[in-house]
Design a protein around this motif. Structure first.
Motif, PDB file in Angstrom:
ATOM      1  N   LEU A  28       0.837  -1.199   0.000  1.00  0.00           N
ATOM      2  CA  LEU A  28       0.000   0.000   0.000  1.00  0.00           C
ATOM      3  C   LEU A  28       0.872   1.250   0.000  1.00  0.00           C
ATOM      4  O   LEU A  28       0.618   2.191  -0.753  1.00  0.00           O
ATOM      5  CB  LEU A  28      -0.951  -0.005   1.197  1.00  0.00           C
ATOM      6  N   ALA A  29       1.899   1.277   0.837  1.00  0.00           N
ATOM      7  CA  ALA A  29       2.807   2.427   0.879  1.00  0.00           C
ATOM      8  C   ALA A  29       3.473   2.630  -0.481  1.00  0.00           C
ATOM      9  O   ALA A  29       3.616   3.772  -0.948  1.00  0.00           O
ATOM     10  CB  ALA A  29       3.849   2.229   1.968  1.00  0.00           C
ATOM     11  N   ARG A  30       3.845   1.549  -1.115  1.00  0.00           N
ATOM     12  CA  ARG A  30       4.456   1.632  -2.447  1.00  0.00           C
ATOM     13  C   ARG A  30       3.463   2.187  -3.461  1.00  0.00           C
ATOM     14  O   ARG A  30       3.797   3.050  -4.274  1.00  0.00           O
ATOM     15  CB  ARG A  30       4.941   0.249  -2.862  1.00  0.00           C
ATOM     16  N   ALA A  31       2.220   1.703  -3.412  1.00  0.00           N
ATOM     17  CA  ALA A  31       1.187   2.175  -4.344  1.00  0.00           C
ATOM     18  C   ALA A  31       0.895   3.660  -4.128  1.00  0.00           C
ATOM     19  O   ALA A  31       0.714   4.404  -5.095  1.00  0.00           O
ATOM     20  CB  ALA A  31      -0.085   1.347  -4.178  1.00  0.00           C
ATOM     21  N   VAL A  32       0.877   4.087  -2.869  1.00  0.00           N
ATOM     22  CA  VAL A  32       0.639   5.495  -2.566  1.00  0.00           C
ATOM     23  C   VAL A  32       1.768   6.345  -3.148  1.00  0.00           C
ATOM     24  O   VAL A  32       1.537   7.404  -3.744  1.00  0.00           O
ATOM     25  CB  VAL A  32       0.487   5.717  -1.040  1.00  0.00           C
ATOM     26  N   ALA A  33       2.996   5.879  -3.011  1.00  0.00           N
ATOM     27  CA  ALA A  33       4.138   6.614  -3.553  1.00  0.00           C
ATOM     28  C   ALA A  33       4.062   6.687  -5.077  1.00  0.00           C
ATOM     29  O   ALA A  33       4.302   7.751  -5.671  1.00  0.00           O
ATOM     30  CB  ALA A  33       5.441   5.952  -3.111  1.00  0.00           C
ATOM     31  N   ILE A  34       3.710   5.592  -5.722  1.00  0.00           N
ATOM     32  CA  ILE A  34       3.590   5.568  -7.182  1.00  0.00           C
ATOM     33  C   ILE A  34       2.463   6.485  -7.638  1.00  0.00           C
ATOM     34  O   ILE A  34       2.593   7.182  -8.652  1.00  0.00           O
ATOM     35  CB  ILE A  34       3.375   4.127  -7.688  1.00  0.00           C
ATOM     36  N   ALA A  35       1.366   6.498  -6.889  1.00  0.00           N
ATOM     37  CA  ALA A  35       0.216   7.339  -7.242  1.00  0.00           C
ATOM     38  C   ALA A  35       0.544   8.823  -7.153  1.00  0.00           C
ATOM     39  O   ALA A  35      -0.096   9.646  -7.801  1.00  0.00           O
ATOM     40  CB  ALA A  35      -0.976   7.009  -6.348  1.00  0.00           C
ATOM     41  N   GLY A  36       1.527   9.157  -6.321  1.00  0.00           N
ATOM     42  CA  GLY A  36       1.891  10.558  -6.176  1.00  0.00           C
ATOM     43  C   GLY A  36       1.565  11.125  -4.814  1.00  0.00           C
ATOM     44  O   GLY A  36       1.553  12.342  -4.635  1.00  0.00           O
ATOM     45  N   GLY A  37       1.262  10.257  -3.858  1.00  0.00           N
ATOM     46  CA  GLY A  37       1.016  10.711  -2.497  1.00  0.00           C
ATOM     47  C   GLY A  37      -0.379  10.366  -2.004  1.00  0.00           C
ATOM     48  O   GLY A  37      -1.185   9.758  -2.715  1.00  0.00           O
ATOM     49  N   GLN A  38      -0.639  10.786  -0.774  1.00  0.00           N
ATOM     50  CA  GLN A  38      -1.906  10.454  -0.135  1.00  0.00           C
ATOM     51  C   GLN A  38      -3.096  11.136  -0.805  1.00  0.00           C
ATOM     52  O   GLN A  38      -4.152  10.529  -0.966  1.00  0.00           O
ATOM     53  CB  GLN A  38      -1.854  10.823   1.349  1.00  0.00           C
ATOM     54  N   SER A  39      -2.930  12.386  -1.216  1.00  0.00           N
ATOM     55  CA  SER A  39      -4.040  13.104  -1.870  1.00  0.00           C
ATOM     56  C   SER A  39      -4.392  12.476  -3.205  1.00  0.00           C
ATOM     57  O   SER A  39      -5.578  12.318  -3.537  1.00  0.00           O
ATOM     58  CB  SER A  39      -3.685  14.576  -2.049  1.00  0.00           C
ATOM     59  N   ALA A  40      -3.374  12.089  -3.973  1.00  0.00           N
ATOM     60  CA  ALA A  40      -3.622  11.436  -5.260  1.00  0.00           C
ATOM     61  C   ALA A  40      -4.303  10.085  -5.053  1.00  0.00           C
ATOM     62  O   ALA A  40      -5.223   9.725  -5.796  1.00  0.00           O
ATOM     63  CB  ALA A  40      -2.318  11.266  -6.020  1.00  0.00           C
ATOM     64  N   THR A  41      -3.855   9.359  -4.040  1.00  0.00           N
ATOM     65  CA  THR A  41      -4.473   8.067  -3.720  1.00  0.00           C
ATOM     66  C   THR A  41      -5.924   8.271  -3.310  1.00  0.00           C
ATOM     67  O   THR A  41      -6.803   7.500  -3.713  1.00  0.00           O
ATOM     68  CB  THR A  41      -3.694   7.360  -2.603  1.00  0.00           C
ATOM     69  N   ALA A  42      -6.183   9.304  -2.531  1.00  0.00           N
ATOM     70  CA  ALA A  42      -7.550   9.606  -2.097  1.00  0.00           C
ATOM     71  C   ALA A  42      -8.457   9.870  -3.306  1.00  0.00           C
ATOM     72  O   ALA A  42      -9.606   9.413  -3.339  1.00  0.00           O
ATOM     73  CB  ALA A  42      -7.548  10.798  -1.159  1.00  0.00           C
ATOM     74  N   ARG A  43      -7.927  10.570  -4.303  1.00  0.00           N
ATOM     75  CA  ARG A  43      -8.728  10.834  -5.508  1.00  0.00           C
ATOM     76  C   ARG A  43      -9.003   9.535  -6.271  1.00  0.00           C
ATOM     77  O   ARG A  43     -10.108   9.340  -6.780  1.00  0.00           O
ATOM     78  CB  ARG A  43      -8.018  11.854  -6.397  1.00  0.00           C
ATOM     79  N   ILE A  44      -8.012   8.658  -6.337  1.00  0.00           N
ATOM     80  CA  ILE A  44      -8.195   7.373  -7.024  1.00  0.00           C
ATOM     81  C   ILE A  44      -9.292   6.558  -6.346  1.00  0.00           C
ATOM     82  O   ILE A  44     -10.132   5.949  -7.002  1.00  0.00           O
ATOM     83  CB  ILE A  44      -6.875   6.573  -7.050  1.00  0.00           C
ATOM     84  N   CYS A  45      -9.282   6.573  -5.017  1.00  0.00           N
ATOM     85  CA  CYS A  45     -10.220   5.749  -4.234  1.00  0.00           C
ATOM     86  C   CYS A  45     -11.505   6.482  -3.874  1.00  0.00           C
ATOM     87  O   CYS A  45     -12.376   5.900  -3.222  1.00  0.00           O
ATOM     88  CB  CYS A  45      -9.528   5.276  -2.957  1.00  0.00           C
ATOM     89  N   ASN A  46     -11.609   7.742  -4.262  1.00  0.00           N
ATOM     90  CA  ASN A  46     -12.776   8.555  -3.920  1.00  0.00           C
ATOM     91  C   ASN A  46     -12.989   8.608  -2.404  1.00  0.00           C
ATOM     92  O   ASN A  46     -14.094   8.408  -1.899  1.00  0.00           O
ATOM     93  CB  ASN A  46     -14.028   8.049  -4.644  1.00  0.00           C
ATOM     94  N   LYS A  47     -11.888   8.828  -1.703  1.00  0.00           N
ATOM     95  CA  LYS A  47     -11.879   8.941  -0.247  1.00  0.00           C
ATOM     96  C   LYS A  47     -11.161  10.214   0.133  1.00  0.00           C
ATOM     97  O   LYS A  47     -10.582  10.897  -0.716  1.00  0.00           O
ATOM     98  CB  LYS A  47     -11.162   7.735   0.400  1.00  0.00           C
ATOM     99  N   SER A  48     -11.130  10.540   1.410  1.00  0.00           N
ATOM    100  CA  SER A  48     -10.393  11.708   1.873  1.00  0.00           C
ATOM    101  C   SER A  48      -8.927  11.347   2.082  1.00  0.00           C
ATOM    102  O   SER A  48      -8.580  10.180   2.272  1.00  0.00           O
ATOM    103  CB  SER A  48     -10.986  12.214   3.187  1.00  0.00           C
ATOM    104  N   GLN A  49      -8.093  12.364   2.058  1.00  0.00           N
ATOM    105  CA  GLN A  49      -6.667  12.160   2.308  1.00  0.00           C
ATOM    106  C   GLN A  49      -6.461  11.602   3.707  1.00  0.00           C
ATOM    107  O   GLN A  49      -5.596  10.754   3.926  1.00  0.00           O
ATOM    108  CB  GLN A  49      -5.906  13.480   2.124  1.00  0.00           C
TER     109      GLN A  49
END
Length: 106
Positions: free
Chosen positions: A7-28
């Motif tokens: 998960l930490a690796r995927a978050v880093a690849i996505a571009g951070g917590q905010s980018a991951t939140a947008r992908i998952c339609n969740k909050s940072q």
């Protein structure tokens, strides 16, 4: 690699917590909680994260996507044997069938 490391690796690849939140339609902050508690990525977000980051679903949630069920050449363990045989196995039975019993009785 543990699911929390994946998960930490995927978050880093996505571009951070905010980018991951947008992908998952969740909050940072929800993503932050996933990372801080070392929890697995919730199941409903696994496929979206895999598509967005390339981190395989098996790494993110091995409890839901075991390596033996991976598909495609890029799946981890793609060179492993399939779960189900491709051809049905012959059935061996030590009791005679109905037709065989009729022949014996005659």
């Amino acid at each position: 690699m543990t699911p929390s490391q994946a998960l930490a690796r995927a978050v880093a690849i996505a571009g951070g917590q905010s980018a991951t939140a947008r992908i998952c339609n969740k909050s940072q902050s929800a993503v932050w909680k996933w990372l801080q508690s070392e929890r697995s990525l919730p199941a409903e977000h696994v496929l979206a994260m895999e598509a967005a980051t390339g981190v395989h679903r098996h790494l993110l949630r091995p409890d839901i996507y075991p390596i033996s069920l991976g598909t495609g050449a890029d799946a981890p363990g793609a060179d492993s044997a399939p779960v189900m045989p491709t051809e049905p196995a012959s059935v061996v039975c030590d009791q005679p069938g109905k037709a065989q019993r009729a022949k014996v009785a005659a």
